[in-house]
Write a protein that holds these residues in place. Structure first.
Motif, PDB file in Angstrom:
ATOM      1  N   ASN A 161       0.571  -1.413  -0.107  1.00 44.38           N
ATOM      2  CA  ASN A 161       0.052   0.067  -0.090  1.00 44.38           C
ATOM      3  C   ASN A 161       0.842   1.291   0.047  1.00 44.38           C
ATOM      4  O   ASN A 161       2.076   1.070   0.025  1.00 44.38           O
ATOM      5  N   LYS A 162       0.352   2.544   0.060  1.00 47.90           N
ATOM      6  CA  LYS A 162       0.952   3.632  -0.157  1.00 47.90           C
ATOM      7  C   LYS A 162       1.749   3.721   1.017  1.00 47.90           C
ATOM      8  O   LYS A 162       2.597   4.862   1.005  1.00 47.90           O
ATOM      9  N   ALA A 163       1.284   3.448   2.271  1.00 47.05           N
ATOM     10  CA  ALA A 163       2.153   3.362   3.330  1.00 47.05           C
ATOM     11  C   ALA A 163       3.467   2.773   3.217  1.00 47.05           C
ATOM     12  O   ALA A 163       4.386   2.751   4.360  1.00 47.05           O
ATOM     13  N   GLY A 164       3.853   1.984   2.206  1.00 47.78           N
ATOM     14  CA  GLY A 164       4.922   0.915   1.830  1.00 47.78           C
ATOM     15  C   GLY A 164       4.856  -0.265   2.882  1.00 47.78           C
ATOM     16  O   GLY A 164       5.649  -0.915   3.160  1.00 47.78           O
ATOM     17  N   LEU A 165       3.735  -0.733   3.248  1.00 54.53           N
ATOM     18  CA  LEU A 165       3.268  -1.882   3.943  1.00 54.53           C
ATOM     19  C   LEU A 165       2.637  -2.855   2.980  1.00 54.53           C
ATOM     20  O   LEU A 165       1.777  -2.427   2.126  1.00 54.53           O
ATOM     21  N   PHE A 166       2.764  -4.089   3.534  1.00 53.58           N
ATOM     22  CA  PHE A 166       1.861  -5.308   2.862  1.00 53.58           C
ATOM     23  C   PHE A 166       0.615  -5.616   3.813  1.00 53.58           C
ATOM     24  O   PHE A 166       0.009  -6.300   3.471  1.00 53.58           O
ATOM     25  N   ASP A 167       0.558  -4.771   4.777  1.00 58.64           N
ATOM     26  CA  ASP A 167      -0.475  -5.133   5.738  1.00 58.64           C
ATOM     27  C   ASP A 167      -1.666  -4.261   5.349  1.00 58.64           C
ATOM     28  O   ASP A 167      -1.248  -2.815   5.311  1.00 58.64           O
ATOM     29  N   TRP A 168      -2.935  -4.749   5.532  1.00 54.15           N
ATOM     30  CA  TRP A 168      -4.078  -3.775   4.809  1.00 54.15           C
ATOM     31  C   TRP A 168      -5.077  -4.222   6.132  1.00 54.15           C
ATOM     32  O   TRP A 168      -5.188  -5.166   6.569  1.00 54.15           O
ATOM     33  N   GLN A 169      -5.931  -2.990   6.301  1.00 56.09           N
ATOM     34  CA  GLN A 169      -6.594  -2.860   7.469  1.00 56.09           C
ATOM     35  C   GLN A 169      -8.234  -3.167   6.666  1.00 56.09           C
ATOM     36  O   GLN A 169      -8.577  -2.416   5.556  1.00 56.09           O
ATOM     37  N   PHE A 170      -8.971  -4.028   7.128  1.00 51.21           N
ATOM     38  CA  PHE A 170     -10.554  -4.137   6.732  1.00 51.21           C
ATOM     39  C   PHE A 170     -11.447  -4.199   7.834  1.00 51.21           C
ATOM     40  O   PHE A 170     -11.211  -4.481   9.033  1.00 51.21           O
ATOM     41  N   THR A 171     -12.729  -4.109   7.754  1.00 52.16           N
ATOM     42  CA  THR A 171     -13.761  -4.189   8.595  1.00 52.16           C
ATOM     43  C   THR A 171     -14.735  -5.006   8.171  1.00 52.16           C
ATOM     44  O   THR A 171     -15.250  -5.263   6.924  1.00 52.16           O
ATOM     45  N   LEU A 172     -15.009  -6.133   8.847  1.00 48.24           N
ATOM     46  CA  LEU A 172     -15.881  -7.165   8.290  1.00 48.24           C
ATOM     47  C   LEU A 172     -17.523  -6.672   8.654  1.00 48.24           C
ATOM     48  O   LEU A 172     -17.852  -6.544   9.399  1.00 48.24           O
ATOM     49  N   VAL A 173     -17.910  -6.841   7.178  1.00 47.59           N
ATOM     50  CA  VAL A 173     -19.269  -6.254   6.919  1.00 47.59           C
ATOM     51  C   VAL A 173     -20.357  -7.323   6.867  1.00 47.59           C
ATOM     52  O   VAL A 173     -21.206  -7.298   7.549  1.00 47.59           O
ATOM     53  N   ALA A 174     -20.017  -8.304   6.187  1.00 46.12           N
ATOM     54  CA  ALA A 174     -20.961  -9.475   6.022  1.00 46.12           C
ATOM     55  C   ALA A 174     -20.150 -10.710   5.853  1.00 46.12           C
ATOM     56  O   ALA A 174     -19.259 -11.009   5.495  1.00 46.12           O
ATOM     57  N   ILE A 175     -21.059 -11.600   6.230  1.00 46.90           N
ATOM     58  CA  ILE A 175     -20.706 -13.139   5.926  1.00 46.90           C
ATOM     59  C   ILE A 175     -21.650 -13.652   4.903  1.00 46.90           C
ATOM     60  O   ILE A 175     -22.954 -13.848   5.186  1.00 46.90           O
ATOM     61  N   TYR A 176     -21.209 -14.059   3.616  1.00 47.25           N
ATOM     62  CA  TYR A 176     -22.153 -14.542   2.627  1.00 47.25           C
ATOM     63  C   TYR A 176     -22.520 -15.992   2.994  1.00 47.25           C
ATOM     64  O   TYR A 176     -21.732 -16.701   3.571  1.00 47.25           O
ATOM     65  N   LYS A 177     -23.553 -16.363   2.273  1.00 45.47           N
ATOM     66  CA  LYS A 177     -24.148 -17.797   2.425  1.00 45.47           C
ATOM     67  C   LYS A 177     -23.885 -18.279   0.939  1.00 45.47           C
ATOM     68  O   LYS A 177     -23.805 -17.570  -0.054  1.00 45.47           O
ATOM     69  N   THR A 178     -23.799 -19.706   0.825  1.00 45.48           N
ATOM     70  CA  THR A 178     -23.731 -20.181  -0.567  1.00 45.48           C
ATOM     71  C   THR A 178     -24.951 -20.860  -1.042  1.00 45.48           C
ATOM     72  O   THR A 178     -25.660 -21.509  -0.107  1.00 45.48           O
ATOM     73  N   LYS A 179     -25.396 -20.777  -2.062  1.00 40.66           N
ATOM     74  CA  LYS A 179     -26.549 -21.231  -2.763  1.00 40.66           C
ATOM     75  C   LYS A 179     -26.320 -22.863  -2.597  1.00 40.66           C
ATOM     76  O   LYS A 179     -27.256 -23.630  -2.595  1.00 40.66           O
TER      77      LYS A 179
END
Lengths: 386, 240
Positions: A161-179
């Motif tokens: 990323n632009k900060a020169g790191l390979f670590d990325w921050q995420f927020t878990l929004v949803a857990i999908y279901k499968t058909k």
């Protein structure tokens, strides 16, 4: 006492031989079933819509990116209904042993083309609004104990990323279901926009584009048209159906269809040799009994039928146990390969092929004994002329 | 069980010839052989080996076909029957008892006896009743559940006889039934056959080397002498 009881008792007359014959048949059908299940995953693991979905990648290599503005250019084709794009993130959690099937996707359009990942409208809207929002499958959530709202730090083995790191921050929004079981529940999706804005290089490019034609569109023609659009550009494309794309990826490791064909041939001939040998040996040992039975009024066809049913019984037992064992093994194999090749399972058509093979083998194996019985001279067999 | 006994010719072998190839040689076993057997007879055919005793039995039982001549059993000429019809005819009319009993080792005594009835329209219960009765007649009721390997030679032969009579065949063809047995067991088998002949009217043709057989049979044919006698008659007829 009837023919079934007679067949059953005769089949187990030499128990060790019968068990070993069944074991050989079991191994043959076990291998056949395993490979067939993998082949089934390669050809059918994605939904039937995958035959309609088209994958456009860089003509040179899938590792080279395409400009995201190809989306608009492709959408300008009359026969295209929808276009989206995605990029491979090469993600992992904490260390590289915890690999993740993680892709950045065009958030407004991606899930329209992949309805097998089931999300509520609210979940989808929340994710589309949340720049660093992450959608994951149930298996990933279970594995790492992640819940909605969790802030998760994930790493990429490719993208800095632009900060020169390979670590990325995420927020878990949803857990999908499968058909269905063919859909992997181990995927992770996040917004391509967030990816483009944050990555240090190659922004506004995607690993591949996915499109779908209008109803009744000639798919072959459409693929040609897409590639023709970019023929003279610096980033020429190669478009195939998604099904072919997946097949090609799998075939980089092994030509599964060819392996299956070879195994089927090997299995069939092994079966023939094993069961034919057993049945011929059995018949030779029982010539006196066959002659006696013919003498007291049993027809040749009755005796042949008896031998056919005996070989059918051994083959059926071996085949059932082989398929059963393969099914048990596949539970673990499918989990192991869920990310790479979802939908490893034995198809209904496989059981039909097994049934046909069993009947053909039983018939072929009865041919020589049938001839022996038909031409059996009762008087010579029961005792020399006096 | 059938108890009819008359003096009409029941089995007729009319000018039977039988030869077979052994390599390049043609071996003649019977030449213009004649024999009539009445219903209810118990015939012991004796004689040295190689004279065609068993061949005779096989011809009467429809297991083998004569080279020429006619075989008539109960007014039916069997040497013209097709393979399929002959098989069916055997199952309905003939009971075989072999020197080696040829019982199926995987079946118990009762199931072995029941075996020929599988070809009949009888249901399972009826088949089992018939098998029980046949075993009772040969004195083997208490061994019904035993496998052949659990029986003595004499007992196995009794089971084989029960198998031969279970479908109520009128003719029993016995090929050296006492050949593998000790004296005591052999006499028991001969007595049993005599009982089946006397009490149930079975026509029995037995090929044997057992000198005691004559004591049980109603007629004994010493084949060598019989053939010589026939040749003399044939020559007499030809010269006159």
């Amino acid at each position: 006492m009837n023919i079934i009881q007679l067949v059953w008792r005769n089949s187990w007359r030499k128990k060790s031989r019968a068990v070993l014959t069944c074991a050989s048949i079991l191994v043959a059908f076990y291998l056949f079933s395993l490979l067939s299940a993998i082949n089934h995953a390669v050809t059918n693991s994605v939904s039937s819509s995958s035959q309609q979905r088209l994958m456009t990648t860089h003509k040179v290599s899938i590792t080279r990116s395409l400009p995201v503005n190809y989306q608009q250019k492709m959408a300008s084709l009359n026969s295209i209904a929808q276009v989206t794009y995605a990029s491979w993130f090469g993600g992992f959690y904490q260390n590289e042993k915890n690999q993740l099937a993680m892709i950045a996707v065009d958030h407004p359009s991606y899930f329209d083309l992949y309805p097998q990942y089931q999300l509520t409208q609210t979940e989808l809207s929340q994710w589309q609004r949340k720049r660093d929002g992450l959608i994951i499958g149930q298996a990933v959530a279970d594995k790492y104990g992640w819940k909605k709202g969790d802030n998760i730090s994930l790493s990429s083995s490719i993208w800095m990323n632009k900060a020169g790191l390979f670590d990325w921050q995420f927020t878990l929004v949803a857990i999908y279901k499968t058909k269905d079981t063919a859909t992997s529940d181990k995927q992770l999706f996040f917004q391509h926009k967030y990816f483009d804005n944050a990555r240090a290089y190659a922004s506004n490019s995607a690993s591949w584009l996915i499109s779908q034609g209008n109803n009744n569109t000639d798919i072959d023609k459409l693929m040609e048209n897409i590639d023709a659009l970019f023929n003279n550009s610096a980033e020429a494309t190669r478009t195939t159906t998604e099904q072919v794309f997946i097949k090609e990826q799998a075939q980089q490791f092994v030509d599964m269809a060819m392996v299956i064909k070879l195994v089927v041939i090997a299995v069939f001939f092994t079966l023939l040799l094993i069961v034919c040998n057993t049945m011929m040996q059995t018949n030779r040992e029982r010539l006196n009994e066959s002659a006696m039975m013919k003498a007291i009024g049993f027809s040749s066809s009755y005796l042949v039928q008896q031998l056919f049913l005996e070989s059918l019984l051994l083959l059926t037992i071996g085949a059932i146990l082989g398929c059963l064992l393969a099914n048990i093994s596949l539970v673990y194999i499918a989990k192991l390969f869920a990310d790479f090749l979802p939908g490893i399972a034995i198809s209904t058509s496989h059981y039909i092929i097994v049934t046909v093979l069993v009947f053909i083998a039983a018939s072929v194996c009865s041919l020589v004994p049938a001839y022996t019985i038909k031409t059996l001279n009762i008087t010579n067999t029961l005792g020399a002329r006096a | 069980m059938n108890s009819t006994s008359t003096n009409k010719p029941y089995i007729t072998l009319d000018k039977i010839s039988k030869s077979y190839s052994k390599g390049k040689k043609q071996v003649v076993v019977h030449d213009n052989f004649n024999l009539t057997i009445n219903r209810g007879e118990f015939i012991a055919i004796m004689g040295p080996s190689g004279l065609g005793k068993s061949t005779l039995l096989h011809l009467i039982g429809g297991l083998d076909q004569p080279t020429s001549g006619n075989i008539t059993v109960d007014n039916e000429q069997i040497n013209n029957l097709s393979e399929r019809k002959l098989t069916q005819w055997r199952s309905e009319n003939i009971g075989f008892v072999f020197q080696s009993h040829h019982l199926l080792p995987v079946l118990n005594a009762k199931s072995n006896v029941e075996l020929p009835l599988v070809l009949t329209p009888l249901n399972k219960k009826q088949r089992q009743q018939h098998a029980k009765l046949a075993l009772k007649l040969v004195g083997m009721s208490d061994r019904a559940q035993h496998l052949p390997k659990e029986l003595s030679g004499g007992q196995e032969q009794r089971v084989a006889i029960a198998r031969a009579i279970v479908s109520d065949a009128n003719i029993l063809l016995c090929d050296e039934p006492t050949g593998n047995l000790d004296r005591g067991s052999a006499n028991e088998i001969l007595a049993l056959l005599a009982t089946l002949n006397k009490d149930f009217g079975k026509t029995i043709i037995m090929v044997t080397h057992d000198l005691n057989a004559a004591d049980f049979a109603t007629r004994t044919i010493h084949l060598e002498a019989y053939i010589n006698q026939q040749s003399a008659i044939n020559n007499e007829v030809t010269t006159s």
